[in-house]
Design an enzyme around this catalytic site. Sequence first.
Site, PDB file in Angstrom:
ATOM      1  N   ASN A  80       0.847  -1.193   0.000  1.00  0.00           N
ATOM      2  CA  ASN A  80       0.000   0.000   0.000  1.00  0.00           C
ATOM      3  C   ASN A  80       0.882   1.243   0.000  1.00  0.00           C
ATOM      4  O   ASN A  80       2.118   1.143   0.001  1.00  0.00           O
ATOM      5  CB  ASN A  80      -0.969  -0.023   1.190  1.00  0.00           C
ATOM      6  CG  ASN A  80      -0.229  -0.090   2.510  1.00  0.00           C
ATOM      7  OD1 ASN A  80       0.534   0.807   2.844  1.00  0.00           O
ATOM      8  ND2 ASN A  80      -0.435  -1.168   3.259  1.00  0.00           N
ATOM      9  N   PHE A  96      -3.990   4.254  14.563  1.00  0.00           N
ATOM     10  CA  PHE A  96      -4.132   5.297  13.554  1.00  0.00           C
ATOM     11  C   PHE A  96      -5.243   4.862  12.600  1.00  0.00           C
ATOM     12  O   PHE A  96      -5.354   3.664  12.299  1.00  0.00           O
ATOM     13  CB  PHE A  96      -2.820   5.496  12.775  1.00  0.00           C
ATOM     14  CG  PHE A  96      -1.864   6.417  13.485  1.00  0.00           C
ATOM     15  CD1 PHE A  96      -1.189   5.994  14.622  1.00  0.00           C
ATOM     16  CD2 PHE A  96      -1.647   7.713  13.025  1.00  0.00           C
ATOM     17  CE1 PHE A  96      -0.327   6.831  15.300  1.00  0.00           C
ATOM     18  CE2 PHE A  96      -0.788   8.570  13.690  1.00  0.00           C
ATOM     19  CZ  PHE A  96      -0.120   8.130  14.834  1.00  0.00           C
TER      20      PHE A  96
HETATM   21  O1  C5P Z   1      -8.193  -2.400  11.284  1.00  0.00           O
HETATM   22  P1  C5P Z   1      -8.014  -1.041  10.723  1.00  0.00           P
HETATM   23  O2  C5P Z   1      -7.065  -0.960   9.606  1.00  0.00           O
HETATM   24  O3  C5P Z   1      -9.327  -0.472  10.376  1.00  0.00           O
HETATM   25  O4  C5P Z   1      -7.453  -0.112  11.948  1.00  0.00           O
HETATM   26  C1  C5P Z   1      -6.306   0.655  11.898  1.00  0.00           C
HETATM   27  C2  C5P Z   1      -5.431   0.472  13.101  1.00  0.00           C
HETATM   28  O5  C5P Z   1      -5.252  -0.906  13.418  1.00  0.00           O
HETATM   29  C3  C5P Z   1      -4.025   0.980  12.855  1.00  0.00           C
HETATM   30  O6  C5P Z   1      -3.486   1.440  14.064  1.00  0.00           O
HETATM   31  C4  C5P Z   1      -3.312  -0.250  12.329  1.00  0.00           C
HETATM   32  O7  C5P Z   1      -1.900  -0.148  12.546  1.00  0.00           O
HETATM   33  C5  C5P Z   1      -3.934  -1.366  13.118  1.00  0.00           C
HETATM   34  N1  C5P Z   1      -4.075  -2.621  12.395  1.00  0.00           N
HETATM   35  C6  C5P Z   1      -3.591  -3.802  12.926  1.00  0.00           C
HETATM   36  N2  C5P Z   1      -3.765  -4.991  12.258  1.00  0.00           N
HETATM   37  C7  C5P Z   1      -4.432  -5.038  11.085  1.00  0.00           C
HETATM   38  C8  C5P Z   1      -4.951  -3.853  10.542  1.00  0.00           C
HETATM   39  C9  C5P Z   1      -4.759  -2.671  11.216  1.00  0.00           C
HETATM   40  O8  C5P Z   1      -2.977  -3.765  13.982  1.00  0.00           O
HETATM   41  N3  C5P Z   1      -4.562  -6.181  10.458  1.00  0.00           N
END
Ligand code: C5P
Length: 400
Positions: free
Chosen positions: A208, A321
């Site tokens: 990304n 974040f």
């Molecule tokens: O799950 P989502 O992407 O909506 O939430 C964002 C937050 O969760 C960010 O702090 C990101 O670093 C974390 N995240 C995570 N594991 C994932 C996706 C996002 O720890 N698989």
Amino acid sequence: MLAGKHIVLGVTGGIAAYKSAELVRLLVKEGAHVRVIMTQHAQEFITPLTLQTLSGNPVATETFSLTQESEIGHIRLADTADAILIAPATANIIAKLAHGLADDLLSTVLLATTAPVLIAPAMNVHMYAHPMVQENMRKLASVGYGFVEPSEGFLACGYEGKGRLADPEAIVEELRATLTKKDMRHERIIVTAGPNAEPIDPVRFITNRSTGKMGFAMAKVAWRRGAEVTLVSGPTSLDPPRGVRFHSVRTALEMQKAILEAYPTATMIVSAAAVADYRPAHVAPQKIKKMGGNFSVELTRNPDILGELASQKGNRLHVGFATETEHVLENAVRKLRNKNLDMIVANDVTQEGAGFAHDTNIVTIIDRTERMETLPLMSKDEVAHAVYDRLLAMKAGNGE
Ligand code: C5P
């Protein structure tokens, strides 16, 4: 950060004295007011005129010069300094300072100041390793003097080893940390940054647009404020910030493993990484050849790293974040709740000056009570400070 600060740079007589020109340039570029003091021997290696021209200020060289004393004044130099940097510092100035000697202008100013002093030694490898030099440095460190360790490499004296003046950028970064209040000294913090790269085959991957800038700023600022920092980062083009324990990873699973290793002793986790939500279900062992027709890659869910940690959180602070392109605040609040976060930093990457690749960001900070605060456009370093200010206030409010 250094803008408007009064920095006294002490230059002593080693071959690395020529590198002080670069240091002055870097400091002036950041807007610092630089006053240079040169020892007599430093002037054998580089002329005062060079440093005077680069700093835009007269260079002080003598304690007993009638003109210098009336124009500069050694007590005024000592009093007005926000910090004093000695670079390069010879074994001689280190020994003099460790024994409280004041037999020239620089050593006198060093005893007369109450400002923090940062010492960047540079000398022959055997001199640096000499037990008396080491003891003098230990003595100075024990009473609060800061050091920027020399690096290893080829020395001008023909030897190879430890003794080279640290890189000027590293010295300036250490100076920024010296001038930062150490209010996070008790924190052990994990910061995640950057994108993931999820392989499809040995040569292709899904990723990304995250550049890691926000996460690196979070790590750098925490270190400057005194925290012990573990930075777990996906692939970026950034240099690891000074002072942090750096783990370079590619996939979300590798990121999760590195986080879990550091988590038991951590007091805080700041998850700024753009973790890949999906990875290819099968990674081809060889490069996939093109064929006629369409081609699809089956994706499987990656773990929600931050979400899964919620059950073992204890009294750690969890910060997420939320990088969004629509319904920014609604989405951020949902994540705050679902992942049981103490704070979420939301930003709309469609706004000018916000999000990926920029050095600035426009964020809304939402705390666990769902109170929202939208900050103006600011640098990512400033965003990091704002986040930590609020986290520390939250801790203080909890009586922690
Ligand atoms: O799950 P989502 O992407 O909506 O939430 C964002 C937050 O969760 C960010 O702090 C990101 O670093 C974390 N995240 C995570 N594991 C994932 C996706 C996002 O720890 N698989």
